[in-house]
Design an enzyme around this catalytic site. Structure first.
Site, PDB file in Angstrom:
ATOM      1  CB  THR A 146      -0.952   0.044   1.216  1.00  0.00           C
ATOM      2  OG1 THR A 146      -0.177  -0.041   2.405  1.00  0.00           O
ATOM      3  CG2 THR A 146      -1.960  -1.092   1.176  1.00  0.00           C
ATOM      4  CB  ALA A 196      15.276  -2.181   1.642  1.00  0.00           C
ATOM      5  CG  ASP A 197      20.190   2.062  -1.252  1.00  0.00           C
ATOM      6  OD1 ASP A 197      21.084   1.625  -0.502  1.00  0.00           O
ATOM      7  OD2 ASP A 197      20.383   2.972  -2.077  1.00  0.00           O
ATOM      8  CG  HIS A 209      27.473  -0.098  -4.582  1.00  0.00           C
ATOM      9  ND1 HIS A 209      27.634  -0.603  -5.851  1.00  0.00           N
ATOM     10  CD2 HIS A 209      26.227   0.388  -4.528  1.00  0.00           C
ATOM     11  CE1 HIS A 209      26.505  -0.445  -6.533  1.00  0.00           C
ATOM     12  NE2 HIS A 209      25.635   0.160  -5.748  1.00  0.00           N
ATOM     13  CE  LYS A 228       5.391   9.039  -4.726  1.00  0.00           C
ATOM     14  NZ  LYS A 228       6.846   9.189  -4.718  1.00  0.00           N
ATOM     15  CD  GLU A 229       9.095   4.300  -4.935  1.00  0.00           C
ATOM     16  OE1 GLU A 229       9.136   3.575  -5.950  1.00  0.00           O
ATOM     17  OE2 GLU A 229       9.303   5.529  -4.957  1.00  0.00           O
ATOM     18  CD  GLU A 243      30.427  -2.011  -7.196  1.00  0.00           C
ATOM     19  OE1 GLU A 243      30.675  -0.906  -7.674  1.00  0.00           O
ATOM     20  OE2 GLU A 243      29.496  -2.202  -6.394  1.00  0.00           O
TER      21      GLU A 243
END
Lengths: 294, 374
Positions: free
Chosen positions: A17, A97-98, A251, A19-20, A212
């Site tokens: 529910t 999730a970041d 990162h 926004k994203e 990387e």
């Protein structure tokens, strides 16, 4: 066959529910994903894109069958949400999730390993089998970026993924399944753990890894190939060849420490087992043609 | 966030790990009072985050006030931006041990590393005498078990009082590791004195930035950063690294920015700064451009390929920033991803020439930085 997800995989959306959550649920369905229900505590009974929202994963699973859970949950609540999904026996979980705390990430991965579940992410765009289904957010509607095909892709770098897949498509190929391993130092699942799925997938001819500097995930892929657990061609693009030692390039996982994790080491490891490393993203297409004998 | 030694030692002290008698000073006028507390001989330890302080001459042993004054002044006036010195009693030592805790991503464990040869860099030891390094893996969902602590202590060859004391330090350090959301917590060296006391000779503690919401003890100050720009951008939450080349990067996403950095080096260009304006910062074009303009760079290169970070929103932000800041140097854009067609129109209308290929944009930036026409 696809890896991790196809159009038949029954997906639950935790955090549907928000926004994203709402926005990307619509696009996941648009891409072909079978979204069966959603979860947001306190919002049971609401409908999102025609799917029923439940208070909890347990309550959702008492009503619908679920194979995989997609988390649109903020980093500080991700550990709880992953453990909730694992508690209900869900074996495929994607978290975009970041900013998941390191100590939470290590507990998540340990819990997943101990029950034989795959947690993909965090800090990733998710997982996509172009033309079939996706969990997460990819601009699947841009055909020059996500055309279906026979190249498997795994990536640590969200921002470079679109760039590299566009090069794969430009060279006349397409993508079978893409797994966004994510850019955190402790991803839930590592490159090498996904390679056996690509090995077994009759719709994948070769795998491209987007890696990387930092960590050892690329070297682990080389070990899999050396040990014969992965036998298809392996092509890599690795960011950070010219990165200064000791500086954290974006990162948290992208740092050379104690002389380990340099791109040079990774290139040597991959090339020593017959893999190819593209110096620039645009060389990937040619290398794929070379390894596939085209 | 990496803490200074004196901050790490405060953490140790609060959980009951002994540290040397010490006083933190920020000017030479405080030295005499500090020395009165520690006595002589004492150690002057520069509080900077760089490794290898001993080799760089930033740690000084002194035996009297005259030597202390002279050395203290030298440290404050050195080129290393020393603002704080930890004045510590010199501890008489019999033995030194290495002890640290970090995470192992492969096995998903907390990893305790110990070695009976303290004082040396563990990375050096890992290369030269790997058999001496003890590793104990802890299930993060169970926690450190007493048998594991005992096993580490026995493998270190300890016995008697020292074994008990070091076992206690290991347990406490593990609690501090958890409580502080540490990426790394390290005591190197851990002193064993002639009286069999166990004292933390040095301290490292690096706190996970992602756990900031539950770790609000330390304020971000200028001292933690190498440059003003890195400090200012950290306050804004914009990832930024200072270099001294010609091309300012304003790119979206860590890996793409790193790759653009590589490509510039391949093409013979140089980078003025690394700046990420993607992810949560994609609406901060104005602030990002301001940071870039503080450099003596010759060109600003903007490269993005976003999904959630919409190309049109970024393009609008960039045009707005240009209108407000009136940059004195050329701007090259390569903005792609969600709504890229709209972005292209916005940029073209503002008089920019949008590019769509990363390498083409990099080549353009390198040639413009070398003096060619835009």
């Amino acid at each position: 066959m696809s890896i991790f997800i196809d159009e038949k995989t029954r997906v639950l959306v935790q955090g549907i529910t928000g926004k994203e959550g709402k926005y990307w649920t619509e696009h996941m369905i648009g891409c072909g994903t079978t979204v069966v229900a959603g979860v947001t505590p306190g919002k049971e009974g609401q409908q999102i894109e025609g799917r029923t929202v439940y208070h909890s994963v347990r309550r959702a699973l008492s009503k619908v069958e679920v194979e995989a859970s997609m988390l649109f949950v903020p980093p500080m609540f991700t550990k709880d949400a992953v453990f909730e999904a694992l508690d209900s026996g869900i074996k495929k979980i994607v978290t975009v999730a970041d900013g998941i705390p390191l100590h939470d990430a290590i507990q998540i991965r340990r819990a997943a390993l101990s029950v034989g579940a795959l947690v993909i992410g965090g800090n990733t765009s998710g997982v996509i089998s172009p033309g079939k289904a996706m969990m997460g957010f990819f601009p699947y509607w841009i055909e020059r970026v996500y055309k279906p095909g026979r190249i498997g892709v795994m990536t640590r770098i969200g921002s470079l993924t679109n760039e590299v897949t566009a090069m794969i498509v430009k060279a006349g190929f397409g993508v079978s399944s893409l797994i966004g391993i994510g850019g955190d130092p402790v991803p839930g699942t590592r490159f090498a753990e996904m390679l056996p799925f690509y090995e077994a997938d009759d719709k994948t001819d070769a795998v491209v890894i987007i890696g990387e500097l930092g960590g050892s995930m690329e070297e682990e892929c080389a070990e899999m190939k050396r040990d014969g657990l992965y036998t298809k061609p392996l092509v890599a693009f690795l960011g950070g060849r010219t990165a200064p030692v000791g500086k954290r390039m974006g990162h948290a996982g992208a740092i050379v420490s104690g002389g380990k994790g340099t791109v040079k080491d990774k290139i040597e490891a991959i090339e020593s087992v017959g893999g190819k490393v593209a110096e620039r993203p645009r060389f990937i297409g040619d290398l794929l043609k070379e390894v596939l004998g085209l | 966030m990496k803490l200074f030694e004196y901050q790490a030692k405060e953490v140790f002290k609060n959980i009951g790990i002994s540290i040397p008698e010490g006083v933190v000073i920020t000017s030479i006028s405080e030295l005499k009072r500090a020395a009165g507390k520690t006595g002589f001989p004492l150690v002057l330890k520069s509080q900077i985050l760089m490794g290898g302080r001993g080799k760089a001459g930033l740690i000084r042993f002194v035996k009297d006030q005259v030597e202390a004054d002279k050395n203290c002044l030298e440290l404050f006036e050195s080129d290393y931006n020393v603002n704080t010195i930890l004045v510590e009693e010199a501890v008489g030592i019999k033995n030194e041990i290495y002890l640290s805790i970090t995470v192992d991503p492969v096995t998903a464990s907390h990893m305790i590393i110990a070695c009976s040869d303290g004082g040396v860099e563990i990375e050096t030891l890992a290369v030269e005498a790997p058999e001496k390094i003890i590793r104990e893996f802890v299930d993060p969902n169970l926690g450190l078990m007493p048998f594991q602590i005992k096993d580490i202590a026995f493998r270190l060859g300890l016995e008697g009082e020292v074994l008990k004391k070091i076992s206690s330090v290991i347990g406490k350090l593990y609690q501090a590791f958890l409580k502080n959301d540490a990426e790394l917590i390290e005591i190197n060296p851990l002193f064993i004195t002639g009286n069999d006391d166990v004292i933390a000779g040095d301290g490292k503690l690096s706190i996970d930035d992602n756990a900031e919401f539950r770790q609000k003890t330390y304020e971000i100050t200028r001292e933690y950063f190498d440059s003003d720009a890195e400090y200012e951008s950290a306050l804004e939450g914009i990832p930024y690294l200072q270099f001294d080349g010609d091309i300012s990067l304003m790119c979206a996403g860590a890996g793409l920015t790193t790759t653009v950095y590589d490509l510039i080096n391949y093409e013979g260009g140089t980078v003025a700064n690394y700046l990420e304006f993607g992810g949560p910062n994609y609406k901060k074009a104005l602030r990002a451009m301001e940071l870039c303009l503080k450099n003596d760079s010759k060109v600003i290169l903007i490269v993005t390929f976003g999904t959630i970070a919409r190309a049109d929103v970024m393009a609008e932000g960039i045009v707005d920033a240009i209108n407000r800041l009136k940059p004195d140097r050329p701007i090259i854009t390569c903005i792609r991803g969600t709504n890229e067609e709209a972005a292209s129109k916005i940029l073209t209308k503002a008089g920019l020439v949008p590019l769509y290929d990363t390498e083409e944009a990099v080549r353009k930036a390198v040639s413009v930085a070398a003096g060619d026409e835009l």
